[in-house]
Design an enzyme around this catalytic site. Structure first.
Site, PDB file in Angstrom:
ATOM      1  N   ASP A 234       0.723  -1.152  -0.132  1.00  0.00           N
ATOM      2  CA  ASP A 234       0.041  -0.081  -0.079  1.00  0.00           C
ATOM      3  C   ASP A 234       0.794   1.134  -0.074  1.00  0.00           C
ATOM      4  OD1 ASP A 234      -1.283   0.765   3.352  1.00  0.00           O
ATOM      5  OD2 ASP A 234       0.593   0.227   2.780  1.00  0.00           O
TER       6      ASP A 234
ATOM      7  N   PHE B 195     -13.662   9.166   9.851  1.00  0.00           N
ATOM      8  CA  PHE B 195     -13.283   8.701   8.488  1.00  0.00           C
ATOM      9  C   PHE B 195     -13.400   7.146   8.172  1.00  0.00           C
ATOM     10  CE2 PHE B 195      -9.669   6.764   6.164  1.00  0.00           C
ATOM     11  CZ  PHE B 195     -10.077   7.162   4.786  1.00  0.00           C
ATOM     12  N   SER B 196     -13.798   6.622   6.964  1.00  0.00           N
ATOM     13  CA  SER B 196     -13.673   5.394   6.735  1.00  0.00           C
ATOM     14  C   SER B 196     -13.107   5.293   5.104  1.00  0.00           C
ATOM     15  CB  SER B 196     -15.012   4.801   6.883  1.00  0.00           C
ATOM     16  OG  SER B 196     -15.691   4.778   5.524  1.00  0.00           O
TER      17      SER B 196
ATOM     18  N   ARG C 139     -14.462   7.385   2.193  1.00  0.00           N
ATOM     19  CA  ARG C 139     -13.359   8.272   1.867  1.00  0.00           C
ATOM     20  C   ARG C 139     -13.538   9.667   2.271  1.00  0.00           C
ATOM     21  NH1 ARG C 139     -10.374   5.594  -2.522  1.00  0.00           N
ATOM     22  NH2 ARG C 139     -12.060   4.208  -3.188  1.00  0.00           N
ATOM     23  N   MET C 140     -14.405   9.831   3.223  1.00  0.00           N
ATOM     24  CA  MET C 140     -14.581  11.109   3.936  1.00  0.00           C
ATOM     25  C   MET C 140     -14.700  11.256   5.379  1.00  0.00           C
ATOM     26  SD  MET C 140     -18.110  12.308   2.561  1.00  0.00           S
ATOM     27  CE  MET C 140     -18.552  11.734   0.921  1.00  0.00           C
ATOM     28  N   SER C 141     -14.657  12.206   6.053  1.00  0.00           N
ATOM     29  CA  SER C 141     -14.901  12.606   7.230  1.00  0.00           C
ATOM     30  C   SER C 141     -15.677  14.055   7.564  1.00  0.00           C
ATOM     31  CB  SER C 141     -13.735  12.401   8.170  1.00  0.00           C
ATOM     32  OG  SER C 141     -12.583  13.378   7.791  1.00  0.00           O
TER      33      SER C 141
ATOM     34  N   LYS D  27     -15.066  16.649   4.575  1.00  0.00           N
ATOM     35  CA  LYS D  27     -13.596  16.863   3.842  1.00  0.00           C
ATOM     36  C   LYS D  27     -13.443  15.304   3.597  1.00  0.00           C
ATOM     37  CE  LYS D  27     -10.342  15.895   7.543  1.00  0.00           C
ATOM     38  NZ  LYS D  27     -10.927  15.684   8.399  1.00  0.00           N
TER      39      LYS D  27
ATOM     40  N   ASP E 203      -0.665  -2.056   6.844  1.00  0.00           N
ATOM     41  CA  ASP E 203      -0.642  -1.604   8.223  1.00  0.00           C
ATOM     42  C   ASP E 203      -1.783  -1.499   8.781  1.00  0.00           C
ATOM     43  OD1 ASP E 203      -0.669   0.536   6.842  1.00  0.00           O
ATOM     44  OD2 ASP E 203       0.782   1.810   7.999  1.00  0.00           O
TER      45      ASP E 203
ATOM     46  N   ASP F 192      -6.414  -2.887   5.538  1.00  0.00           N
ATOM     47  CA  ASP F 192      -5.595  -3.642   4.631  1.00  0.00           C
ATOM     48  C   ASP F 192      -5.821  -5.216   5.099  1.00  0.00           C
ATOM     49  OD1 ASP F 192      -4.233  -1.787   3.167  1.00  0.00           O
ATOM     50  OD2 ASP F 192      -2.995  -1.460   5.186  1.00  0.00           O
TER      51      ASP F 192
HETATM   52  N1  LIG Z   1      -9.240  11.774   8.012  1.00  0.00           N
HETATM   53  C1  LIG Z   1      -9.186  11.995   6.599  1.00  0.00           C
HETATM   54  N2  LIG Z   1     -10.519  12.590   6.473  1.00  0.00           N
HETATM   55  C2  LIG Z   1     -10.952  12.650   5.303  1.00  0.00           C
HETATM   56  N3  LIG Z   1     -10.693  11.977   4.106  1.00  0.00           N
HETATM   57  C3  LIG Z   1      -9.541  11.186   4.325  1.00  0.00           C
HETATM   58  C4  LIG Z   1      -8.652  11.097   5.502  1.00  0.00           C
HETATM   59  N4  LIG Z   1      -7.648  10.342   5.369  1.00  0.00           N
HETATM   60  C5  LIG Z   1      -7.693   9.885   3.994  1.00  0.00           C
HETATM   61  N5  LIG Z   1      -8.820  10.633   3.322  1.00  0.00           N
HETATM   62  C6  LIG Z   1      -9.068  10.476   2.119  1.00  0.00           C
HETATM   63  O1  LIG Z   1      -9.477   9.101   1.534  1.00  0.00           O
HETATM   64  C7  LIG Z   1      -8.777   8.460   0.688  1.00  0.00           C
HETATM   65  C8  LIG Z   1      -8.423   6.998   0.913  1.00  0.00           C
HETATM   66  O2  LIG Z   1      -7.757   6.841   2.208  1.00  0.00           O
HETATM   67  P1  LIG Z   1      -7.106   5.075   2.448  1.00  0.00           P
HETATM   68  O3  LIG Z   1      -6.563   5.317   3.893  1.00  0.00           O
HETATM   69  O4  LIG Z   1      -8.131   4.306   2.279  1.00  0.00           O
HETATM   70  O5  LIG Z   1      -6.242   5.093   1.453  1.00  0.00           O
HETATM   71  P2  LIG Z   1      -4.771   5.848   1.470  1.00  0.00           P
HETATM   72  O6  LIG Z   1      -4.363   6.182   2.911  1.00  0.00           O
HETATM   73  O7  LIG Z   1      -4.763   7.093   0.581  1.00  0.00           O
HETATM   74  O8  LIG Z   1      -3.884   4.833   0.772  1.00  0.00           O
HETATM   75  P3  LIG Z   1      -3.107   3.485   1.383  1.00  0.00           P
HETATM   76  O9  LIG Z   1      -4.040   2.616   0.790  1.00  0.00           O
HETATM   77  O10 LIG Z   1      -1.838   3.348   0.654  1.00  0.00           O
HETATM   78  O11 LIG Z   1      -3.209   3.640   2.845  1.00  0.00           O
HETATM   79  C9  LIG Z   1      -7.279   9.159   0.761  1.00  0.00           C
HETATM   80  O12 LIG Z   1      -6.507   9.224  -0.247  1.00  0.00           O
HETATM   81  C10 LIG Z   1      -7.726  10.570   1.055  1.00  0.00           C
HETATM   82  O13 LIG Z   1      -8.215  11.134   0.052  1.00  0.00           O
HETATM   83 MG   LIG Z   2      -4.383   4.358   4.651  1.00  0.00          MG
END
Ligand SMILES: Nc1ncnc2c1ncn2[C@@H]1O[C@H](COP(=O)(O)OP(=O)(O)OP(=O)(O)O)[C@@H](O)[C@H]1O
Ligand SMILES: [Mg+2]
Ligand SMILES: [K+]
Length: 685
Positions: A311, A380-381, A385-387, A398, A521, A525
């Site tokens: 990742d 966040f989830s 992909r937002m929180s 965001k 991690d 994952d």
């Molecule tokens: N705390 C947060 N609040 C809102 N959006 C977030 C936050 N953290 C990450 N994101 C958004 O969500 C997306 C997906 O996050 P996710 O953790 O699934 O993957 P990643 O961390 O980008 O990549 P990886 O899988 O390599 O860890 C991020 O690319 C970012 O755009």
């Molecule tokens: Mg991540």
């Protein structure tokens, strides 16, 4: 504080320090072990050596009935053959046992500061009485009483008790570095930990039984090879028995002792004696690399992987994505954007969320506590992909650009075109854009900066040389993914990957029996780590990730997989080389013994006696002595492994079959001849 302390060069040093392969204490324990392993219940588990074990008893009884120097010598040499095999296994187990002892000392009785239900009162209880779900407080100087996940705070932690590495690491609530291990020590700050381990089943407990090899099981490959060895053994029993009849015809009367000696020489004792040592040593080499493999099967699979999935965030990049810039759009002011971004992040415990609060404070001086009871935080989830936050009838979100755009449109708003330009520029630079919106309005974009770890490109090049494909998977947008992918030099990448998509990708790669390795991690994952043939969880990662994988990297180093693959390959190559050697080796013994047996009856067999051994008796003795000694000689090779350098598997196999095959034929001829000469000049015969 940054997470950069976690990126360290790999060391030869292992868990809780390391001992040399032939440490005196280990040697002494192994000599003792050679005798305790004579227990028939242990012997029967190794069929090839069990035949030698029974053979020794037969020659022993035969020696008592018809005592002769020859029969006693054969009995003694056969007994040593069994002892040498035991010694090989005991040596392989030795270092792990010593490490387990050191770890046990770490598991001293600690006290836990348990938080009561009111969330503020503390009581002190014994660490061993902690239950899953208990909350405990740990401050500077406290030993963390058991495994758990930080639910509040951030701290620097000394994990040297487990990793042997003295540099402190950062552990914090919310992100992918939230898990802590019992037995490690908090160096600064205060954290609240939710206990995840059941009593007696902590990481340290499991680590002890692992390095000790307490529940080591034969791997599928080992079982397959054992079956082959048993087959080779079973074939030779009737051959040897039928020789008795030939011998009667030839009126030589082959003594039972000679037959047993012949049988032992013909069955694959060399590999039979070393097989389990090779497997244990492979696991041990993993431990020396600070990797805990939960099964030997995982170690073997590592030697065969064809695809490696990594990742992005935290593995290829440092993972502490930090907000570095606010870019407002439309009529929104920078101050307004910063205020909204901060509000939506107040309860966001991820590194991203925290860094937004910090940036708003440092750059815009926003620090007022907009607290109220009508705040409802949306965590966040990886799927949404937002929180964000809902308050006073308004909603702030965001997140990933696509996700927020969709959300704004669902709310009935529309997205200014400049948003696309800004996010594209940020993504092309390898940063992650987070779009901020309030109700129907897009307020602007936050740039999250992350840095590719140095040296990673070179390691991926090494993997390519071994024929392994690297694929980066990320939840991030395709542009950021592409920028990071080219900077890191991976072969392929998958962007906007949800946990489900990661899992699917692994299944696709596994089609046709290909083996896939994955490092990760995060909790998101975990399903993929479980599906992968080799799932390496970073020790710094979440508990879910660690439970899902079949290996844990104590150093949390993303490039560790390269070393894991090397150890796996070395295990497979060592086993293959010694099997080849062992079988080739038996051929030479055949030439030594058969002519010796029948030469009296069939002088024509003299032409087979190409070694010109002194007498039938010295021929047989030389063969059994060589058969025993070769085990001892090969122990260092079995334990250290055959030398390995990155190359395609087919090339390695070709070279080794040649070296160990030809060597396996030639060496016994020389060895047996030398022993024969020694027996002759000493006038023993
Ligand atoms: N705390 C947060 N609040 C809102 N959006 C977030 C936050 N953290 C990450 N994101 C958004 O969500 C997306 C997906 O996050 P996710 O953790 O699934 O993957 P990643 O961390 O980008 O990549 P990886 O899988 O390599 O860890 C991020 O690319 C970012 O755009
Ligand atoms: Mg991540
Ligand atoms: K043999």
């Amino acid at each position: 504080m940054t997470a950069r302390t976690e990126m360290k060069p790999s060391r030869a040093k292992g868990v809780a320090g390391s001992k040399s392969l032939f440490d005196r204490q280990i040697l002494q324990a192994a000599i003792r072990g050679s005798f305790t392993k004579l227990d028939p219940r242990i012997q029967v588990k190794n069929p090839v050596m069990f035949v030698v074990y029974l053979g020794t008893m037969v020659t022993f009884v035969a020696s008592i009935i018809h005592s002769s120097l020859f029969s006693w010598l054969v009995t003694v040499v056969l007994a040593f053959t069994v002892l040498f095999a035991n010694f090989a296994e005991a040596m392989a187990e030795g270092r792990g046992k010593a490490q387990a002892d050191t770890l046990r000392k770490t598991r001293t009785e600690t006290e836990a500061r348990k938080l009561l239900a009111d969330g503020t009162t503390e009581t002190r209880i014994r660490a061993s009485d902690l239950q899953t779900g208990d909350l405990v407080v740990c401050e500077a100087g406290d030993v963390i009483p058991s495994d758990g996940e930080i639910v509040e705070g951030v701290a620097s932690v000394d994990e040297s008790a487990i990793t042997g590495e003295s540099a402190p690491v950062i552990r914090e609530a919310g992100g992918d570095r939230s898990s802590v291990t019992g037995g490690t020590m908090v160096l600064s700050d205060r954290i609240v930990v939710k206990i995840t381990a059941t009593p007696g089943n902590s990481f340290l407990d499991r680590m002890i039984s692992l390095v000790e090899g307490a529940d080591r099981k034969k791997t599928p490959n080992e079982i397959a090879l054992s079956i082959l060895l048993v087959a080779l053994t079973v074939i030779f029993v009737p051959v040897v028995v039928s020789l008795e009849y030939f011998a009667h015809f030839a009126h030589t009367g082959v003594a039972i002792v000679t037959l047993v000696a012949l049988l032992v020489c013909l069955i694959p004792t060399t590999i039979g004696a070393l097989l389990s040592a090779i497997g244990i040593a492979g696991m041990d080499r993993m431990v020396q690399k600070n990797v805990l493999a939960m099964s030997g099967r995982a170690v073997e699979a590592a030697g065969d992987v064809s695809t490696l999935l990594l990742d992005k965030t935290g593995t290829i990049t440092f993972g502490n994505r930090m907000a570095s810039r606010f870019v407002s759009v439309g009529g929104t002011t920078a101050d307004e954007l910063a205020r909204a971004a901060r509000l939506s992040s107040l309860a966001d415990e991820t590194p991203e969320g925290r860094s937004i609060v910090v940036l708003a404070k440092n750059e815009y001086g926003i620090r007022d506590t907009d607290s109220g009871t009508d705040f409802e935080f949306v965590p966040f989830s990886a799927t949404t992909r937002m929180s964000g936050v809902n308050f006073k009838g308004s909603q702030i979100r965001k997140g990933a650009a696509e996700a927020i755009k969709r959300w704004v449109i669902e709310q009935g708003g529309d997205v200014p075109t400049e948003v696309d330009e800004i996010t594209r520029d940020i993504a092309n630079a390898g940063s992650t854009p987070l779009v901020v919106a309030q109700d129907q309005r897009v307020l602007g974009v936050i740039e999250l900066k992350d840095v590719v770890k140095p040296g990673i490109k070179e390691r991926f090049a090494e993997l390519r040389k071994m024929g392994i494909r690297t694929v980066m998977i990320t939840g991030d947008n395709p542009l950021t993914a592409a920028a990071i992918a080219s900077e890191a030099g991976v072969d392929d990448y998958l962007a906007e990957a949800t946990p489900e998509r990661k899992l699917e990708l692994i299944k696709e790669e596994q089609e046709g029996g290909k083996l896939v390795a994955m490092t990760g991690d995060g909790t998101n994952d975990a399903p993929a780590l479980a599906q992968a043939d080799v799932g390496v969880a970073m020790n710094s990662g979440t508990v879910a990730a660690k439970e899902a994988g079949n290996m844990v990297d104590l150093d949390s180093s993303p490039t560790k997989l390269i070393e894991i693959v090397e150890v796996g390959k070395q295990l497979l190559i060592t086993r293959g080389a010694l099997t080849t050697f062992s079988i080739a080796n038996d051929l030479a013994k055949y030439f030594a013994i058969i002519p010796a047996l029948f030469i009296a009856a069939y002088p024509q067999l003299k032409i087979l006696n190409i070694m010109h051994l002194h007498s039938p008796i010295t021929a047989i003795l030389s063969a059994v002595i060589f058969n025993a000694i070769i085990i001892i000689i090969l122990i260092p090779l079995a334990l250290k492994g055959v030398k390995f350098r990155p190359a395609a598997a087919s090339e390695i196999i070709r070279r080794n079959v040649f070296i160990y095959g030809v060597g396996g034929v030639i060496i016994p001829f020389i060895g047996i001849k030398i022993i024969d000469i020694i027996l002759t000049v000493t006038r023993l015969y």
